[in-house]
Design an enzyme around this catalytic site. Structure first.
Site, PDB file in Angstrom:
ATOM      1  CD1 TRP A  61       0.780  -0.330   3.056  1.00  0.00           C
ATOM      2  CD2 TRP A  61      -0.819   1.146   3.552  1.00  0.00           C
ATOM      3  NE1 TRP A  61       1.027   0.125   4.323  1.00  0.00           N
ATOM      4  CE2 TRP A  61       0.062   1.020   4.668  1.00  0.00           C
ATOM      5  CE3 TRP A  61      -1.896   2.025   3.647  1.00  0.00           C
ATOM      6  CZ2 TRP A  61      -0.109   1.753   5.850  1.00  0.00           C
ATOM      7  CZ3 TRP A  61      -2.065   2.763   4.816  1.00  0.00           C
ATOM      8  CH2 TRP A  61      -1.168   2.620   5.911  1.00  0.00           C
ATOM      9  CG  ASP A  62       4.859   0.716   1.401  1.00  0.00           C
ATOM     10  OD1 ASP A  62       6.034   0.595   1.762  1.00  0.00           O
ATOM     11  OD2 ASP A  62       3.912   0.109   1.939  1.00  0.00           O
ATOM     12  CD  GLU A 100       2.076  -3.924   9.365  1.00  0.00           C
ATOM     13  OE1 GLU A 100       3.212  -3.523   9.691  1.00  0.00           O
ATOM     14  OE2 GLU A 100       1.746  -4.148   8.185  1.00  0.00           O
ATOM     15  CE  LYS A 160       5.582  -1.637  12.122  1.00  0.00           C
ATOM     16  NZ  LYS A 160       5.397  -2.760  11.192  1.00  0.00           N
ATOM     17  CD  GLN A 161       2.567   1.498   9.930  1.00  0.00           C
ATOM     18  OE1 GLN A 161       3.283   0.524  10.109  1.00  0.00           O
ATOM     19  NE2 GLN A 161       2.229   1.906   8.727  1.00  0.00           N
TER      20      GLN A 161
END
Lengths: 1088, 263
Positions: free
Chosen positions: A644-645, A783, A895-896
């Protein structure tokens, strides 16, 4: 010789070569070669032509025989300097080559066009080689002979004993068979014919009549006085060949051609014009025709000009340092990082910046986009099939190989010139014998012709003369990869071809050739699998070579050699300098549409330009079967897989700067829609579920397990549960369409993708007893927490996706009913199903609490353990490692960007206060354990105005986030992902998503750009140290150049009007420049 | 090259001497024994007969510190070895002074360490900085070989080295499988290769380095621990050396780091 009076469309012949100022001359020869300054003493004057045509046949003129040796050497020298020399003549190859004996070191620059246009030979070191012959068929042969015999008999009847000889496609009637040379032929023939009551014009007319009578409707009758030729071709056919092959096909203009000769005038006898010149053709109207009695001085002038250019001919970096990324020294620890930074790529290939001669710490690799094979080790993963190392070049100094480990490095610098797309290297080494050698190289992967790559390498002995030899080889790629078989062999005595086939996959062919650079005093020969070029050189005299490579790849099979060898041949024909010129031009075009300029912060400027450069270099808009992998074409890490980057982080950059590339990446997804449908079906769902990791086939490429840091087997759930990828693809599709207005794309591809992904979400959702819809057991962007229910990002994007599906159907029905019907039929889409979609979307659980304005990241997130924020410092932190997986899974640590990503992507739907609330809540507990995170945080923080916290230290060392959550701190963190000194992240490949995130942080964050329906909102928030931010955007047919300052805004609009929202006021900006001053309360007042 | 052993009187030192001898044999170092008489252990220690036959033995009775330091500065001295008994802090005896001042690599044994008769497992803690990798280079140059295993131990902490060229465990792990694969490859290439043969692996642990390194030395039953250090037992990273000196089950080879702080 008579002067030719002008006839419309026919060039005029002149005497002498035109005098042109040298600075104009050299500028027209080779881009990058520094020409002489005006008025500088000792510099040659004149125009250096790329093609020289000799139309004077000196080998048949008796007094010129003595000059043949001189002519030969000059022709060979011109060919070595890269000039194309075409020799036109009436005689055949035995006569011409027999006398001229030109033997250039490389085939392709000397061409013999003989037998009055019937034959073409290319001349190389082994002599002439036939490339084309106008063959007469038996019928033509009979007619030619009949016509010639008729003329002979007619002449005989007038008492003239002429002879007839045969040539390819012609018959030659010799009026003076006893006379071997054509000296003063006109006078002798005129006298002879007059004696018998004839003249040349009459004889020619008779020959034309005989040709017609014989049935040769298109025969050409020409004469040089001594002979009358009835042929199927004529000298002007030779010139047309020159125009086609040496001018048009090599990208030149007629003004690049110099024709030297004495055959421009009419052949005039006492009765008038007997024969018009056949060398003056309209296509060469802009060429220079010079009638010369002495060819050699004219050639000498051209050689002088070319040699001057050759001496200046090594490309040089852009003078503006803000375009240069330099690495000084040779650090064995960091060499792999440098190789990644210095990757040259063009979307079709990517070559790491390894040093040419290699070292113990080098990891050379060339990646070919779209060519994959199956790995061998378990789990078997689809991997790129790297190409051999085409940059492999060894330098031998007196027979000993020069490398960084032998002797002493005096200087070593590599420069990525982002403006030109060239990597320069300067290296000075003192060898063990005290000799100092300077090496310079300049390499690029052509953005103008993506099959091609090139390097020019120059070696110079500084303090002593001696023997320098370059050896070009094809080295082994360090990247390994799933190679089933590989073979290298020479081709055509001009280079080598390497064939590599992937295991159960595609293959590629790499063709490479190495030649002396124009003007370089070295010679070449082939040995085994090496090109060897060298010579004895004086101190300061450079040995320079050009190495060209061409690649042809195929995802399913090994392509034929010719795809690469022909591309290489075309490249060799135009040469390194011309390839470089075209490459630079292509980069100028890309930068025109993409360059972001930051005044006042050179580090930020470097970071965003570096990111932009590598994104542009990774795109391949002409090939919709490749996309941009997580690490681009700079390394083997992540095996070239597309995540998906691409859609969320990288495609937005292309949407607004290079929409063609964005479209190609979306087409890549569309072409794999069937595989996405198959994956959905396997999971028991309808619609399309795109793979979490995609390689070439579109099938899921995520490995089922991996090996953790301590050797333990770790199951990987993303390929099974990380489903938001489908909504991400839909988002990029929709965003592309809305930003470009490309209805054709939406009709042919986009609509189907949006509809099928919408259908997937409806199928994926499950409802509870109260009728609310949930999406259970997923992995969201964060994640650390797997198998969660109702991840906010997933659910809200799913809902958005479904609603866009409904909007798509409504648009199709209203605007394109035929296509609507077609798609309904194809997808078996009914109104009842669409109604279900509405119900699911309207009742999708999203975790939003209107009281707190917070989205709960997933069901139960707020009930997780709180964690002391101090334990999450300094960031970035791999919290699952530092704190342990179990702690992280039961704690509120992220995480992000997850919810933060959501409020960023859907900023046009989510109110600002909600964005603020969620950013304030989630940012402090986000550890940025992923490189995807900081750029998005920077963008959101910037939009919220959290630009820079007071007292923050944002120095040169790697940014570590402490208390501050400022946009600049996040920006620096993102910039450091690949550029930091002490993390080494870039070694195995550059982080494409981070680069996209940096661009978004700059343009969408600090620049405050956001699409709102069919308009662009501009609301800049510049950091205090940024004096100005300038960037171009393409939007719905318009090109905007935006310059934001703290108190003013300038928007230049080109091509079409653009809808822009400034200060919440929508305006239609017509093409032109619009300037605004910032007023109170966020208002903008137009000042022009 | 030589291993210089400063032998003081005492039975525990003879044990350490025997281990040093075994290590010297593996490293192909010649053993040179300096029999040192110093105030804390007057008299000269007897050298076991089997060693006396192989090693060069020199007696030092005056200014033992100066003499040992001078001998250790000789270019053919690979390392200086001695027995370190007793507490670590505030030591003015010969061992304490040598620890603080000797410029060479130090092979240190303490009484109670497992006697070394052969070297098959070598543990090398690496924080992932170029300077700390000096230990690994020493290990590779000297101890890499068939039948031996080099274990590079990287301990993950929240701190990262500031030194340019460092490669600590990744801070950003996009996809675990790929990141660790890439990191292991790059870490090995950058700091930890064993070109001469023998087994070689990199192990990652999380925790307090001063505890983890000692625990790992016990776990793998290391015969030798090789570590870079900055020749100081002051605060900071040198705590790890202190912990090793106190807790290591086997001799310790401390290699001076070229520039910045190592351990």
């Amino acid at each position: 010789m008579s002067d030719q009076t002008d006839r419309s469309g026919v060039p005029e012949a002149t005497t002498g070569l035109p005098e042109v100022a040298a600075e104009d001359a050299t500028a027209s020869v080779a881009e990058g070669a520094r020409g002489p300054a005006a008025g500088e003493a000792g510099k040659p004057r004149g125009h250096a032509y790329a093609v020289i045509v000799l139309a004077c046949e000196p080998w048949v003129a008796g007094e010129r025989r003595a000059d043949l040796a001189g002519l030969r050497s000059r022709i060979q020298r011109l060919a070595a300097l890269g000039v194309d020399v075409a020799i036109i003549g009436r005689a055949g190859v035995d006569v011409v080559d027999g006398r001229l004996q030109a033997r250039p070191t490389v085939e392709g620059h000397v061409t013999l066009l003989l037998s009055d246009g019937a034959e073409v030979y290319t001349v190389g070191p082994r002599g002439p080689r036939l490339v084309q012959r106008r063959r007469e068929n038996p019928e033509e042969s009979r007619k030619l002979s009949e016509a010639a015999e008729a003329v002979r008999r007619w002449l005989s009847g007038h008492g003239i004993a002429a002879t007839v000889s045969e040539g390819p496609g012609r018959r030659v009637i010799d009026l003076l068979p006893q006379t071997a040379e054509a000296d003063e032929a006109l006078a002798k023939v005129t006298e002879l014919l007059a004696t018998h009551g004839l003249n040349l014009a009459t004889v020619i007319a008779e020959a034309e009549q005989a040709a017609r009578a014989a049935g040769l409707a298109r025969a050409h009758v020409t004469s040089d006085a001594k002979t009358i030729v009835i042929g199927l071709t004529e000298p002007s056919d030779s010139l047309r060949w020159v125009v086609r092959r040496l001018v048009a096909e090599r990208g030149r203009e007629a003004s690049d051609v110099l024709v030297l000769g004495d055959a421009f005038a009419n052949l005039v006898d006492d009765t008038g014009v007997a024969e018009p010149p056949t060398t003056l053709i309209p296509e060469l109207r802009r060429a220079t025709f010079v009638g010369v009695n002495e060819v050699l001085p004219a050639l000498d002038q051209q050689i002088d000009l070319r040699e001057h250019v050759a001496r200046q001919g090594f490309p040089s970096p852009t003078p503006d340092a803000s375009w240069l990324f330099e690495v000084n020294g040779f650090d064995t620890f960091r060499e792999r990082e440098v190789e990644a930074w210095m990757t040259i790529a063009n979307g079709a290939t990517g070559t790491r910046g390894s040093i040419e001669e290699g070292s113990a710490v080098s990891t050379p690799a060339t990646f070919v986009a779209g060519v994959f094979g199956d790995g061998v080790a378990e789990p078997r993963i689809r991997q790129p099939v790297p190409a051999p190392d085409w940059l492999c070049l060894r330098l031998l100094v007196h027979g000993a190989a020069l490398n960084v480990a032998n002797g002493e490095i005096l200087e070593h610098k590599r420069t990525l010139d982002m403006r030109q797309g060239i990597v320069f290297r300067t290296w000075r080494q003192k060898d063990r014998n005290g000799r100092i050698i300077r090496v310079r190289t300049a390499r690029f992967a052509s953005l103008a012709d993506r099959a091609l790559m090139a390097v020019r390498a120059e070696a110079t002995l500084e303090n002593a003369g001696g023997r320098l030899v370059w050896e070009g080889c094809l080295g082994v790629s360090h990247a390994g990869g799933p190679v089933a078989d590989a073979a290298i062999e020479s081709f055509d005595s001009s280079g080598f071809v390497a064939r590599t086939r992937g295991r159960r996959g595609g293959g590629h062919v790499l063709a490479v050739t190495t030649t002396p650079a124009p003007g370089s005093p070295v010679a070449r020969h082939l040995e085994m699998n090496r090109d060897v070029i060298g010579g004895e050189l004086q101190p300061g005299e450079p040995a320079t070579i050009d190495r060209l490579a061409a690649v042809a790849g195929s995802p399913r099979r090994l392509p034929p050699d010719t795809k690469a060898t022909r591309a290489l041949q075309r490249a060799a024909e135009v040469g390194y300098d011309e390839l470089l010129r075209r490459h630079r031009e292509a980069w100028e075009q890309r930068w025109h549409d993409a360059d972001v300029t930051i005044e006042g912060d050179s580090e930020a400027q470097l970071a965003v330009r570096f990111s932009t450069f590598h994104m542009i270099a990774s795109a391949f808009p002409e090939n919709a079967d490749v996309s941009i992998g997580a690490r681009g074409l700079s390394g083997m890490s992540y095996f070239g897989h597309v995540f998906w980057d691409t859609e969320i982080f990288v495609v937005p950059f292309f949407i607004y700067t290079y929409p063609e590339a964005a479209r190609a990446m979306l087409t890549y997804r569309y072409r794999r829609l069937d595989q996405a449908r198959a994956k959905a079906l396997r999971f028991g769902h309808k619609g399309a579920l795109f793979p979490w990791e995609s390689a070439d086939t579109g099938e899921e490429a995520t490995p089922p397990y991996g090996i953790g840091p301590d050797g333990q087997v770790v199951p990987i759930l993303s390929g099974i549960l990380e489903h938001h990828i489908s909504a991400d693809v839909a988002w990029a599709t929709w965003e592309y369409w809305q930003a470009t207005g490309d209805d054709e794309f939406m009709l042919s591809m986009g609509a189907e993708m949006v509809l099928e992904t919408a259908r997937f979400w409806v199928s994926r959702a499950s409802h509870d007893e109260e009728g609310h819809h949930h999406i259970r057991l997923v992995v969201g962007p964060d994640e650390y927490h797997e198998s969660v229910d109702d991840n906010a990002y997933t659910n809200v994007m799913a809902r958005w996706n479904i609603r866009r599906g409904l909007d798509t159907m409504a648009w199709l029905s209203a605007q394109h009913p035929g296509r609507a019907t077609e798609l309904r039929r194809k997808l078996h889409l009914t109104d009842a199903e669409l109604n279900d979609w509405r119900l699911v979307a309207d009742d999708m659980v999203d975790g939003f609490d209107p009281k707190t304005k917070l989205y709960e990241q997933f069901a139960g997130f707020f009930n997780l353990d709180d964690i002391d924020p101090e334990r999450l410092r300094p960031r970035p932190m791999p919290a699952d490692l530092i704190l342990g997986r179990e702690v992280v899974q039961r704690s509120k640590v992220v995480k992000q960007a997850d919810v933060v990503m959501l409020v960023y992507l859907l900023a046009d739907e989510i109110p600002r206060d909600v964005v603020r609330a969620n950013f304030n809540y989630y940012a402090p507990i986000t550890v940025h354990g992923s490189s995807l995170s900081p750029g998005i945080h920077a963008a959101v923080a910037a939009r919220l105005g959290d630009i820079e916290a007071a007292g923050e230290n944002l120095g040169m060392t790697t940014a570590r986030l402490g208390e501050a959550e400022s946009a600049l701190a996040y920006f620096k963190l993102a910039a450091d992902v690949d550029l930091s000194d002490n993390m080494g992240n870039a070694a195995r490949g550059l982080h494409m998503a981070t680069m996209g995130g940096l661009w978004q942080a700059t343009v969408m964050g600090f620049g405050g750009v956001q699409r709102k329906d069919d308009a662009i909102v501009i609301e800049p928030h510049l950091p205090p140290t940024w004096e100005a931010l300038r960037f171009p955007l393409r939007f719905r047919g318009a090109r905007l150049l935006i310059e934001a300052r703290h108190d003013s805004l300038r928007v230049a609009v080109e091509d079409a009007p653009a809808a822009v929202v400034l200060g919440r006021r929508r305006r239609i900006l017509r093409p032109g420049v619009h300037t605004y001053a910032k007023g109170p309360g966020g208002t903008w007042k137009e000042t022009s | 090259m030589k291993l210089l052993f400063a032998l003081q009187k005492g039975a525990e030192c003879l044990e350490v001497l025997a281990s040093a001898h075994a290590i010297a044999q593996v490293a192909d170092w010649q053993l040179r024994i300096l029999r040192v008489a110093c105030p804390e252990s007057p008299g000269l220690a007897p050298v076991p007969a089997e060693l006396a036959a192989e090693a060069e033995v020199v007696d030092v009775t005056d200014e033992p510190l100066r003499a040992v330091l001078a001998a250790s500065e000789h270019p053919d001295v690979a390392a200086l070895s001695f027995c370190f008994a007793g507490p670590l802090c505030d030591r003015d005896d010969l061992a304490g002074q040598l620890l603080r001042t000797a410029p060479s690599a130090l092979l240190i044994g303490r009484p109670g360490m497992r006697p070394v008769t052969s070297v098959t497992k070598i543990l090398v803690p690496l924080e992932g900085s170029p300077s700390s990798s000096e230990a690994m280079r020493q290990a590779e140059d000297v101890f890499c070989g068939e039948g031996r295993e080099l274990i590079a131990l990287h301990v993950v902490t929240s701190e990262t080295p500031d030194e340019a060229g460092s490669l600590p465990a990744p801070r950003m792990i996009d996809q675990e499988y790929y990141e660790w694969l890439s990191w292991h490859e790059e870490f090995t290439m950058r700091f930890s290769q064993c070109p001469k043969g023998g087994r070689h692996r990199t192990v990652v642990r999380v925790g307090d380095p001063k505890q983890v390194i000692v625990a790992m030395a016990h776990e793998v039953e290391a015969d030798l621990v090789i570590a870079s250090w900055n020749q100081s037992l002051a605060e900071g990273r040198s705590q790890r050396v202190r912990a090793l000196l106190e807790g290591s089950p086997c001799p310790l080879l401390l290699v001076p780091a070229p520039t910045a702080l190592a351990l």
